[in-house]
Design a protein around this motif. Structure first.
Motif, PDB file in Angstrom:
ATOM      1  N   LEU A  12      45.174  49.837  18.060  1.00  0.00           N
ATOM      2  CA  LEU A  12      45.556  48.405  18.270  1.00  0.00           C
ATOM      3  C   LEU A  12      45.608  47.909  16.787  1.00  0.00           C
ATOM      4  CD1 LEU A  12      45.604  45.524  19.623  1.00  0.00           C
ATOM      5  CD2 LEU A  12      43.287  45.384  19.636  1.00  0.00           C
ATOM      6  N   ILE A  13      46.838  47.256  16.623  1.00  0.00           N
ATOM      7  CA  ILE A  13      47.061  46.847  15.101  1.00  0.00           C
ATOM      8  C   ILE A  13      47.232  45.379  15.358  1.00  0.00           C
ATOM      9  CG2 ILE A  13      48.814  46.898  13.488  1.00  0.00           C
ATOM     10  CD1 ILE A  13      49.820  49.703  14.705  1.00  0.00           C
ATOM     11  N   ALA A  14      46.616  44.500  14.597  1.00  0.00           N
ATOM     12  CA  ALA A  14      46.531  43.199  14.459  1.00  0.00           C
ATOM     13  C   ALA A  14      47.276  42.785  13.086  1.00  0.00           C
ATOM     14  CB  ALA A  14      45.189  42.551  14.555  1.00  0.00           C
ATOM     15  N   GLU A  15      48.664  42.392  13.202  1.00  0.00           N
ATOM     16  CA  GLU A  15      49.400  41.876  12.297  1.00  0.00           C
ATOM     17  C   GLU A  15      50.265  40.638  12.598  1.00  0.00           C
ATOM     18  OE1 GLU A  15      51.091  41.095   9.300  1.00  0.00           O
ATOM     19  OE2 GLU A  15      50.115  43.013   8.917  1.00  0.00           O
ATOM     20  N   ASP A  16      50.381  39.571  11.790  1.00  0.00           N
ATOM     21  CA  ASP A  16      51.090  38.502  12.282  1.00  0.00           C
ATOM     22  C   ASP A  16      52.507  38.447  11.661  1.00  0.00           C
ATOM     23  OD1 ASP A  16      49.850  38.190   9.654  1.00  0.00           O
ATOM     24  OD2 ASP A  16      50.415  36.165   9.750  1.00  0.00           O
ATOM     25  N   ASP A  17      52.705  39.396  10.703  1.00  0.00           N
ATOM     26  CA  ASP A  17      54.165  39.260  10.081  1.00  0.00           C
ATOM     27  C   ASP A  17      55.097  40.186  10.966  1.00  0.00           C
ATOM     28  OD1 ASP A  17      55.490  38.293   7.485  1.00  0.00           O
ATOM     29  OD2 ASP A  17      55.905  40.460   7.639  1.00  0.00           O
ATOM     30  N   PHE A  18      56.316  39.563  11.279  1.00  0.00           N
ATOM     31  CA  PHE A  18      57.110  40.188  12.135  1.00  0.00           C
ATOM     32  C   PHE A  18      57.795  41.471  11.465  1.00  0.00           C
ATOM     33  CE2 PHE A  18      61.473  40.805  13.831  1.00  0.00           C
ATOM     34  CZ  PHE A  18      61.165  40.970  14.973  1.00  0.00           C
ATOM     35  N   VAL A  19      58.129  41.097  10.217  1.00  0.00           N
ATOM     36  CA  VAL A  19      58.447  42.425   9.308  1.00  0.00           C
ATOM     37  C   VAL A  19      57.836  43.606   9.629  1.00  0.00           C
ATOM     38  CG1 VAL A  19      59.493  43.050   7.233  1.00  0.00           C
ATOM     39  CG2 VAL A  19      60.208  41.018   8.188  1.00  0.00           C
ATOM     40  N   ASN A  20      56.352  43.300   9.253  1.00  0.00           N
ATOM     41  CA  ASN A  20      55.395  44.279   9.168  1.00  0.00           C
ATOM     42  C   ASN A  20      55.325  44.806  10.436  1.00  0.00           C
ATOM     43  OD1 ASN A  20      55.030  43.960   6.290  1.00  0.00           O
ATOM     44  ND2 ASN A  20      53.199  42.645   6.804  1.00  0.00           N
ATOM     45  N   GLN A  21      55.395  44.117  11.601  1.00  0.00           N
ATOM     46  CA  GLN A  21      55.226  44.654  12.940  1.00  0.00           C
ATOM     47  C   GLN A  21      56.308  45.376  13.125  1.00  0.00           C
ATOM     48  OE1 GLN A  21      55.226  41.422  15.582  1.00  0.00           O
ATOM     49  NE2 GLN A  21      53.068  40.849  15.183  1.00  0.00           N
ATOM     50  N   LYS A  22      57.489  45.451  12.781  1.00  0.00           N
ATOM     51  CA  LYS A  22      58.622  46.253  12.822  1.00  0.00           C
ATOM     52  C   LYS A  22      58.601  47.501  11.996  1.00  0.00           C
ATOM     53  CE  LYS A  22      61.098  44.296  15.899  1.00  0.00           C
ATOM     54  NZ  LYS A  22      61.133  44.933  17.397  1.00  0.00           N
ATOM     55  N   LEU A  23      57.996  47.460  10.932  1.00  0.00           N
ATOM     56  CA  LEU A  23      57.720  48.453  10.185  1.00  0.00           C
ATOM     57  C   LEU A  23      56.627  49.417  10.599  1.00  0.00           C
ATOM     58  CD1 LEU A  23      58.239  50.151   7.434  1.00  0.00           C
ATOM     59  CD2 LEU A  23      56.353  48.600   6.156  1.00  0.00           C
ATOM     60  N   ILE A  24      55.752  48.821  11.193  1.00  0.00           N
ATOM     61  CA  ILE A  24      54.502  49.781  11.744  1.00  0.00           C
ATOM     62  C   ILE A  24      55.197  50.251  13.103  1.00  0.00           C
ATOM     63  CG2 ILE A  24      52.467  49.463  13.066  1.00  0.00           C
ATOM     64  CD1 ILE A  24      51.663  47.208  11.123  1.00  0.00           C
ATOM     65  N   THR A  25      55.846  49.855  13.797  1.00  0.00           N
ATOM     66  CA  THR A  25      56.209  50.107  15.061  1.00  0.00           C
ATOM     67  C   THR A  25      57.519  51.444  14.676  1.00  0.00           C
ATOM     68  OG1 THR A  25      56.319  48.023  16.169  1.00  0.00           O
ATOM     69  CG2 THR A  25      57.952  49.802  17.119  1.00  0.00           C
ATOM     70  N   ALA A  38      49.053  43.099  18.086  1.00  0.00           N
ATOM     71  CA  ALA A  38      48.447  41.819  18.419  1.00  0.00           C
ATOM     72  C   ALA A  38      48.979  40.847  17.120  1.00  0.00           C
ATOM     73  CB  ALA A  38      47.009  41.741  18.543  1.00  0.00           C
ATOM     74  N   GLY A  39      49.233  39.620  17.473  1.00  0.00           N
ATOM     75  CA  GLY A  39      50.063  38.843  16.476  1.00  0.00           C
ATOM     76  C   GLY A  39      48.898  38.136  15.668  1.00  0.00           C
ATOM     77  N   ASN A  40      47.521  38.100  16.466  1.00  0.00           N
ATOM     78  CA  ASN A  40      46.484  37.639  15.354  1.00  0.00           C
ATOM     79  C   ASN A  40      45.093  38.253  15.945  1.00  0.00           C
ATOM     80  OD1 ASN A  40      45.395  35.668  17.615  1.00  0.00           O
ATOM     81  ND2 ASN A  40      47.311  34.718  17.416  1.00  0.00           N
ATOM     82  N   GLY A  41      44.021  38.053  15.271  1.00  0.00           N
ATOM     83  CA  GLY A  41      42.741  38.461  15.718  1.00  0.00           C
ATOM     84  C   GLY A  41      42.381  37.905  17.008  1.00  0.00           C
ATOM     85  N   GLN A  42      42.615  36.662  17.365  1.00  0.00           N
ATOM     86  CA  GLN A  42      41.976  36.484  18.721  1.00  0.00           C
ATOM     87  C   GLN A  42      42.921  36.929  19.785  1.00  0.00           C
ATOM     88  OE1 GLN A  42      39.560  34.235  19.661  1.00  0.00           O
ATOM     89  NE2 GLN A  42      39.927  35.462  21.593  1.00  0.00           N
ATOM     90  N   GLU A  43      44.013  37.499  19.576  1.00  0.00           N
ATOM     91  CA  GLU A  43      44.886  38.070  20.402  1.00  0.00           C
ATOM     92  C   GLU A  43      44.447  39.339  20.591  1.00  0.00           C
ATOM     93  OE1 GLU A  43      49.710  39.545  21.245  1.00  0.00           O
ATOM     94  OE2 GLU A  43      49.090  37.791  19.951  1.00  0.00           O
ATOM     95  N   LEU A  55      41.290  53.276  17.535  1.00  0.00           N
ATOM     96  CA  LEU A  55      41.206  52.663  16.116  1.00  0.00           C
ATOM     97  C   LEU A  55      41.774  51.412  16.431  1.00  0.00           C
ATOM     98  CD1 LEU A  55      40.876  53.232  12.961  1.00  0.00           C
ATOM     99  CD2 LEU A  55      43.131  54.349  13.258  1.00  0.00           C
ATOM    100  N   ILE A  56      41.081  50.621  15.477  1.00  0.00           N
ATOM    101  CA  ILE A  56      41.842  49.187  15.308  1.00  0.00           C
ATOM    102  C   ILE A  56      42.105  48.972  13.842  1.00  0.00           C
ATOM    103  CG2 ILE A  56      41.415  46.758  15.668  1.00  0.00           C
ATOM    104  CD1 ILE A  56      39.398  47.395  17.770  1.00  0.00           C
ATOM    105  N   LEU A  57      43.107  48.689  13.593  1.00  0.00           N
ATOM    106  CA  LEU A  57      43.654  47.970  12.151  1.00  0.00           C
ATOM    107  C   LEU A  57      44.070  46.586  12.174  1.00  0.00           C
ATOM    108  CD1 LEU A  57      46.069  51.048  11.488  1.00  0.00           C
ATOM    109  CD2 LEU A  57      43.761  50.685  10.780  1.00  0.00           C
ATOM    110  N   MET A  58      43.361  45.767  11.369  1.00  0.00           N
ATOM    111  CA  MET A  58      43.643  44.419  11.108  1.00  0.00           C
ATOM    112  C   MET A  58      44.185  43.915   9.803  1.00  0.00           C
ATOM    113  SD  MET A  58      40.576  42.622  13.742  1.00  0.00           S
ATOM    114  CE  MET A  58      41.423  41.299  13.718  1.00  0.00           C
TER     115      MET A  58
END
Length: 68
Positions: A12-25, A38-43, A55-58
C-alpha cells in the motif's frame, strides 16, 4: 537490480502527488508486486481496514492525514 523478492507481495502506497503516483506505478509494474495507491493517510487507513498488506509506504507530508 533484482526485484524477485517483491513478486506476489502486496504493498500500500500513500502518496498525494499525481506525478509521484505515476512514477511509482511505472516503476512497480515491472516487479510483479501487487500494489494500491491511496491519495492521503486517511484513505490509506480506510484501505487497510479492507485488505492486508505486506508493506505500507507513506509520504510524510500529505493533506488530511500525513505519514506521521
Amino acid at each position: 537490480m533484482n526485484t524477485d523478492f517483491l513478486k506476489g507481495k502486496k504493498i500500500l502506497i500513500a502518496e498525494d502527488d499525481f506525478v509521484n503516483q505515476k512514477l511509482i506505478t511505472h516503476s512497480l509494474n515491472t516487479t510483479g508486486v501487487i500494489f494500491d495507491i491511496a491519495g492521503n493517510g486517511q484513505e490509506a487507513l480506510d484501505m487497510l481496514k479492507k485488505a492486508r498488506y505486506d508493506l505500507i509506504l507513506m509520504d510524510i507530508n500529505m493533506p488530511e492525514m500525513d505519514g506521521f
